[in-house]
Design an enzyme around this catalytic site. Structure first.
Site, short mmCIF file in Angstrom:
data_model
loop_
_atom_site.label_atom_id
_atom_site.label_comp_id
_atom_site.label_asym_id
_atom_site.label_seq_id
_atom_site.Cartn_x
_atom_site.Cartn_y
_atom_site.Cartn_z
N GLY A 47 -6.45 -5.16 -2.23
CA GLY A 47 -6.06 -5.64 -3.55
C GLY A 47 -6.71 -6.97 -3.87
O GLY A 47 -7.21 -7.19 -4.99
N GLY A 61 0.77 -1.24 0.00
CA GLY A 61 0.00 0.00 0.00
C GLY A 61 0.80 1.28 0.00
O GLY A 61 0.28 2.32 0.40
N GLU A 69 -3.98 -4.08 5.37
CA GLU A 69 -5.22 -3.74 4.66
C GLU A 69 -5.00 -3.54 3.17
O GLU A 69 -5.87 -3.80 2.34
CB GLU A 69 -5.87 -2.50 5.29
CG GLU A 69 -5.39 -1.16 4.79
CD GLU A 69 -3.93 -0.86 5.07
OE1 GLU A 69 -3.31 -0.14 4.27
OE2 GLU A 69 -3.42 -1.34 6.09
N ASP A 70 -3.79 -3.08 2.80
CA ASP A 70 -3.49 -2.83 1.39
C ASP A 70 -3.58 -4.12 0.58
O ASP A 70 -4.21 -4.17 -0.49
CB ASP A 70 -2.12 -2.19 1.24
CG ASP A 70 -1.05 -2.86 2.11
OD1 ASP A 70 -1.31 -3.95 2.67
OD2 ASP A 70 0.05 -2.31 2.24
N ASN A 71 -2.95 -5.18 1.10
CA ASN A 71 -2.99 -6.46 0.42
C ASN A 71 -4.41 -7.02 0.37
O ASN A 71 -4.84 -7.57 -0.66
CB ASN A 71 -2.07 -7.46 1.13
CG ASN A 71 -2.02 -8.80 0.43
OD1 ASN A 71 -1.57 -8.91 -0.71
ND2 ASN A 71 -2.50 -9.83 1.10
#
Length: 430
Positions: free
Chosen positions: A269, A225, A264-266
């Site tokens: 995605g 992220g 949270e970014d992964n």
């Protein structure tokens, strides 16, 4: 039987060795093709502000991160006709605010504002910090940039161009179209402690190669992220992957549904990829990640933390195979397999493996740094090689340490990562 067993094991290890080297070379080739040349300007930079798609840049901040003024300034000097910048903090006394004010005062013509909001919906402070900016952004296109990230002036134009490559600007992307654009992170080090140099060696070689290779194969989402461009409307469509939240009478959707996850970014995605069937794209830009003065222990703690998070978010086989993708372990089993099947000197094969691995990594690093030579400080190849050797030697011990527990410490707080990938706070809320 022992001879047959060792033969079959040698064949297995040789196949694995070829697969690992194929991924390494794919990452290296991608770096050479995509990054080892000057970036071309985006066609969008020549559009008027009424014609260009608007973008809201969100910078979530917490305290005085490394090189903060310069990283924030980079998003005020973009060669793009229509964007705004939101600086988000959760505390009106946050130490980042004076720096933000200085940057805003220097660039009064750039549309920018500060949002201070202490809303908490979960354990992830970044998600908490992004909630209100997501709601108040002027545009549907959101570019979330971490506080330690600096970008070149043409990055936004090329990112928007990649995002809009196959759909109408007037609507959010739909199934089969690009729904997320990201950049590979590259570490920049000014305070050259051994911890920061080892972290730089990791990010600019092993991490970059595997990141590029996995995204080139594109069999699944692989996103960090540091720099992500996506549609607010798409994020709002996502249902939470959290079993805990799904058991609530009214489970949250959209960004709030990712608040139980530290990565949270992964997870976002993965949500865009699997729930909405949206592809991911990368540009020829890198996200310059400024590292502070890390000790070797700091480096080890960071790697252990994210390994413990990642092992709960990926299939167990991926976690178990991870050490076999590293240069030293791969060199050992690869050399033994070749010796068993073809006959050769194991020490000689191992040294050739390490030498070629290092050359590939140095070439990858050089390609990725093509367009940021004016940003990065001078560096010594000899020192980099020493840091690289230290990183390779630490890889297996760090993995073994990460396997011993599911507890992580992040920004001074302790969490337990459970089987769903969610983080459970262990210390008291303050």
């Amino acid at each position: 039987m022992s001879g047959t067993a060792s033969l079959l094991l040698a064949i297995f290890f040789l196949v694995l060795y070829v697969v690992v080297w194929s991924l390494c070379l794919l990452g290296w080739r991608t770096a050479r093709i995509r990054y080892a040349h000057p970036n071309l300007p985006s066609r969008l930079t020549s559009l008027s502000s009424t014609s260009a798609p608007g973008v809201t840049i969100i910078r979530p901040l917490c305290g005085l991160d490394q090189n903060l003024y310069n990283t924030l300034e980079s998003c005020m000097m973009l060669d793009y006709p229509k964007y705004e910048v939101i600086f988000a903090v959760q505390d009106e006394n946050d130490e980042a605010l004076p720096v933000v004010r200085m940057v805003m005062d220097k660039y009064p013509t750039v549309k920018s504002r500060v949002i201070i909001d202490n809303t908490r919906v979960g354990v992830n402070p970044k998600v908490n910090n992004l909630l209100r900016p997501f709601q108040e952004a002027s545009y549907d296109l959101l570019w979330v940039l971490d506080s330690t990230i600096s970008v070149t002036s043409g990055t936004l134009g090329r990112s928007v161009e990649a995002f809009l490559s196959n759909h109408d600007v007037r609507k959010p992307p739909i199934s089969g179209e690009v729904g997320l654009v990201h950049q590979v992170p590259i570490a920049i080090v000014y305070q050259k402690t051994w911890g920061s140099l080892i972290e730089q060696a990791y990010l600019n070689t092993t991490h970059a190669k595997m990141y590029l290779a996995i995204n080139a194969v594109a069999v699944d989402s692989c996103v960090v992220g540091k720099s992500n461009l996506y549609s607010r409307s798409n994020i709002a469509e996502l249902t939470t992957p959290s079993p805990t939240l799904r058991n609530l009478p009214n489970p949250p959707s959209g960004l709030a549904g990712y608040s139980p996850f530290l990565a949270e970014d992964n997870m976002i995605g993965l949500g865009l990829w699997h729930q909405l069937n949206l592809k991911h794209a990368m540009t020829s830009d890198v996200a310059c990640d400024f590292l502070g003065a890390l000790t070797v222990k700091d480096y080890i703690d960071r790697r252990v933390r994210w390994l413990r998070v990642r092992k709960k978010m990926t299939p167990i086989i991926a976690t178990l195979l991870e050490p076999f993708t590293e240069s030293i372990v791969a060199g050992l089993y690869g050399s033994w397999a070749i010796q068993r099947l073809l006959g050769a000197s194991i020490p000689a094969l191992f040294m050739v493996n390490i030498a070629i691995w290092l050359l590939v990594d140095l070439s990858t690093r050089k390609a990725l740094e093509t367009n940021i030579r004016n940003i990065k400080p001078p560096s010594s190849t000899g020192v980099f090689v020493l840091a690289w050797l230290a990183r390779e030697c630490l890889a297996l011990p760090i993995w073994l340490l990460a396997m011993t527990s599911d507890v992580v410490v992040w920004r001074g707080r302790r969490y337990k990562i459970v089987s769903s990938g969610e983080a459970m706070r262990l210390d008291d809320e303050k």
